[in-house]
Design an enzyme around this catalytic site. Sequence first.
Site, PDB file in Angstrom:
ATOM      1  N   LEU A   6      -0.600  -1.444  -7.116  1.00  0.00           N
ATOM      2  CA  LEU A   6      -1.040  -2.272  -8.240  1.00  0.00           C
ATOM      3  C   LEU A   6       0.023  -2.221  -9.326  1.00  0.00           C
ATOM      4  CD1 LEU A   6      -4.732  -0.928  -8.402  1.00  0.00           C
ATOM      5  CD2 LEU A   6      -3.838  -2.822  -7.023  1.00  0.00           C
ATOM      6  N   GLY A   7       0.781  -3.286  -9.447  1.00  0.00           N
ATOM      7  CA  GLY A   7       1.846  -3.334 -10.445  1.00  0.00           C
ATOM      8  C   GLY A   7       1.935  -4.741 -10.999  1.00  0.00           C
TER       9      GLY A   7
ATOM     10  N   ASN B 230      18.843  -3.893  -5.588  1.00  0.00           N
ATOM     11  CA  ASN B 230      17.689  -4.792  -5.540  1.00  0.00           C
ATOM     12  C   ASN B 230      17.989  -5.929  -6.521  1.00  0.00           C
ATOM     13  OD1 ASN B 230      15.230  -6.053  -5.715  1.00  0.00           O
ATOM     14  ND2 ASN B 230      14.081  -4.238  -6.371  1.00  0.00           N
TER      15      ASN B 230
ATOM     16  N   ARG C 234      17.412  -4.336  -0.750  1.00  0.00           N
ATOM     17  CA  ARG C 234      16.017  -4.775  -0.616  1.00  0.00           C
ATOM     18  C   ARG C 234      16.019  -6.267  -0.296  1.00  0.00           C
ATOM     19  NH1 ARG C 234      11.648  -6.406  -5.028  1.00  0.00           N
ATOM     20  NH2 ARG C 234       9.887  -6.532  -3.623  1.00  0.00           N
TER      21      ARG C 234
ATOM     22  N   HIS D 295       5.490  -5.786  -0.283  1.00  0.00           N
ATOM     23  CA  HIS D 295       5.420  -4.399  -0.780  1.00  0.00           C
ATOM     24  C   HIS D 295       5.393  -3.390   0.365  1.00  0.00           C
ATOM     25  CE1 HIS D 295       3.146  -6.113  -4.487  1.00  0.00           C
ATOM     26  NE2 HIS D 295       4.418  -5.956  -4.806  1.00  0.00           N
TER      27      HIS D 295
ATOM     28  N   ARG E  80      -2.101  -3.463 -20.035  1.00  0.00           N
ATOM     29  CA  ARG E  80      -2.269  -2.622 -21.228  1.00  0.00           C
ATOM     30  C   ARG E  80      -2.736  -3.457 -22.413  1.00  0.00           C
ATOM     31  NH1 ARG E  80       3.512   0.080 -20.234  1.00  0.00           N
ATOM     32  NH2 ARG E  80       3.833  -2.084 -19.636  1.00  0.00           N
TER      33      ARG E  80
ATOM     34  N   GLY F 182      -1.555   1.304 -10.719  1.00  0.00           N
ATOM     35  CA  GLY F 182      -2.226   2.286  -9.857  1.00  0.00           C
ATOM     36  C   GLY F 182      -1.956   3.716 -10.299  1.00  0.00           C
ATOM     37  N   GLU F 183      -0.718   3.979 -10.736  1.00  0.00           N
ATOM     38  CA  GLU F 183      -0.354   5.348 -11.122  1.00  0.00           C
ATOM     39  C   GLU F 183      -0.812   5.699 -12.530  1.00  0.00           C
ATOM     40  OE1 GLU F 183       3.917   5.765 -10.507  1.00  0.00           O
ATOM     41  OE2 GLU F 183       3.709   4.728  -8.603  1.00  0.00           O
TER      42      GLU F 183
ATOM     43  N   ARG G 219      -0.489 -14.248 -11.242  1.00  0.00           N
ATOM     44  CA  ARG G 219      -0.847 -14.953  -9.999  1.00  0.00           C
ATOM     45  C   ARG G 219      -2.349 -14.878  -9.772  1.00  0.00           C
ATOM     46  NH1 ARG G 219       3.167 -11.595  -6.668  1.00  0.00           N
ATOM     47  NH2 ARG G 219       5.123 -12.145  -7.687  1.00  0.00           N
TER      48      ARG G 219
ATOM     49  N   GLU H  90      10.280   3.011  -3.949  1.00  0.00           N
ATOM     50  CA  GLU H  90      10.773   2.055  -2.958  1.00  0.00           C
ATOM     51  C   GLU H  90      12.265   2.244  -2.693  1.00  0.00           C
ATOM     52  OE1 GLU H  90       8.479  -0.805  -5.381  1.00  0.00           O
ATOM     53  OE2 GLU H  90       8.411  -1.984  -3.539  1.00  0.00           O
TER      54      GLU H  90
HETATM   55  P1  AMP Z   1       5.432  -2.164 -11.534  1.00  0.00           P
HETATM   56  O1  AMP Z   1       5.463  -3.559 -11.009  1.00  0.00           O
HETATM   57  O2  AMP Z   1       5.006  -1.155 -10.521  1.00  0.00           O
HETATM   58  O3  AMP Z   1       6.682  -1.772 -12.256  1.00  0.00           O
HETATM   59  O4  AMP Z   1       4.273  -2.142 -12.639  1.00  0.00           O
HETATM   60  C1  AMP Z   1       4.430  -2.784 -13.878  1.00  0.00           C
HETATM   61  C2  AMP Z   1       3.083  -2.955 -14.524  1.00  0.00           C
HETATM   62  O5  AMP Z   1       2.419  -1.695 -14.604  1.00  0.00           O
HETATM   63  C3  AMP Z   1       3.168  -3.439 -15.970  1.00  0.00           C
HETATM   64  O6  AMP Z   1       3.192  -4.826 -16.032  1.00  0.00           O
HETATM   65  C4  AMP Z   1       1.892  -2.884 -16.572  1.00  0.00           C
HETATM   66  O7  AMP Z   1       0.871  -3.843 -16.424  1.00  0.00           O
HETATM   67  C5  AMP Z   1       1.549  -1.683 -15.710  1.00  0.00           C
HETATM   68  N1  AMP Z   1       1.715  -0.420 -16.431  1.00  0.00           N
HETATM   69  C6  AMP Z   1       2.852   0.238 -16.682  1.00  0.00           C
HETATM   70  N2  AMP Z   1       2.602   1.367 -17.396  1.00  0.00           N
HETATM   71  C7  AMP Z   1       1.270   1.418 -17.580  1.00  0.00           C
HETATM   72  C8  AMP Z   1       0.378   2.326 -18.231  1.00  0.00           C
HETATM   73  N3  AMP Z   1       0.820   3.437 -18.833  1.00  0.00           N
HETATM   74  N4  AMP Z   1      -0.928   2.040 -18.209  1.00  0.00           N
HETATM   75  C9  AMP Z   1      -1.391   0.934 -17.597  1.00  0.00           C
HETATM   76  N5  AMP Z   1      -0.597   0.042 -16.973  1.00  0.00           N
HETATM   77  C10 AMP Z   1       0.698   0.279 -16.962  1.00  0.00           C
END
Ligand code: AMP
Length: 404
Positions: A209-210, A7, A90, A180, A285, A333-334, A241, A384
């Site tokens: 949600l990331g 990727n 990807r 996504h 966070r 989300g997780e 964004r 992914e």
């Molecule tokens: P991703 O794009 O799926 O890698 O998500 C990254 C984003 O997830 C980061 O910018 C954080 O805002 C959020 N994130 C990661 N770890 C945590 C956590 N333990 N609690 C809340 N948000 C988190």
Amino acid sequence: MNILVINTGSSSLKFRLFNYDDLKLRANGLVERIGEAKSDFKMEWNGTVKKTNIEAADHKAAFQVVINELLSPECGLIKDVSDIKIVGHRVVHGAEKFLKTTIINDDVIEQLKECIPLAPLHNPPNLMGITAAKEVMADGVPHVAVFDTAFHSTMERESYLYALPYSYYEKYSVRRYGFHGTSHKFVSQRLCEILGQGPEGLKVVTCHLGNGSSLAAVKDGKSIDTSMGMTPLEGVVMGTRSGDFDPAIIKYIMDTEGKSIDDVDKVINKQSGLLGISGISNDIRDVEDEAEKGHERANLALDVFCYRIKKYVGAYAAAMGGLTDIIFTAGIGENDPIVRRKVCSNMEFLGISIDLENNELRKTERTISTPDSKVRVWIIPTDEELMIAREAKEVVESTVAVGK
Ligand code: AMP
């Protein structure tokens, strides 16, 4: 035998090595700061972590380092380059040209180049990764493109057309594509595995949600709508964004502040979202830490973020004529109980009720809805890269004979 998934970003190359037969993860890592005097290399395998500085002037050099490390006696995960049977790539935007996972040949590369105007930030680095890997790997190794847009190719015209002059769609392919897709597909398929049933009858809202965020309405296993559009800017609020906003604001800000279109483009992509409202950070966070201390705009940013997601859940329940499941996935989300709680609050009228204690637990895959909730609410970690490996293997096996 192995499958390598890569990727590539403009200055980064993430990789994962999977065992061919059972798709077990064998190694993962990344090269960052490609093109700088020193690049960072990190790889994890069998509980070992290696971090080092390397020279990687371009993506080809970075890819070569990855192969050399996999071959090295220290790591020893492959004995020869030919131990890699497939390389999965990807690719962010497949436009209307690529509706499914595709084995890459010269014609495909030409068509990928034609998709660049639709994804000028993402597709060029993806192409650099493909070119680099093809140059380093032996001839005859299949390279497979897995598209972020492909899962959403089942959307009907009513969901993908913008109410703009129809000629824009005909002449310039201006429409909603969604992104996504690999993640939305992975978690919705995983839900079927958990439930031990096929996708028929399921009306699922998947919330990825990331760093970037999007929701999808997945009915009977097919994406019928998703929140991102022609580009990943549309939809819910993200780290930097804006998500949805009145496009007339662009001209208003240009006129009022004397900004150029490029300035405003930067504002809506890089200076908006959680960062724009809170003035603190794009990382939720940090925003939550400040909100807890009573920072007003941090609280506001969180409220807007969650409210927008809630609205999409309601809209997609309407679009699907009901709702059986909600899935939260990706970094926020997780891991973020506050977001899940705020999104699911006051949604009993839709049959959504979550167990607040369970929601707070630091556990992975599980349901967080109450036993009497009509809608099941899930946390399902996304993967992914595994999905890319799975799809690449499937398409290669159905097309060409692979010596295992
Ligand atoms: P991703 O794009 O799926 O890698 O998500 C990254 C984003 O997830 C980061 O910018 C954080 O805002 C959020 N994130 C990661 N770890 C945590 C956590 N333990 N609690 C809340 N948000 C988190």
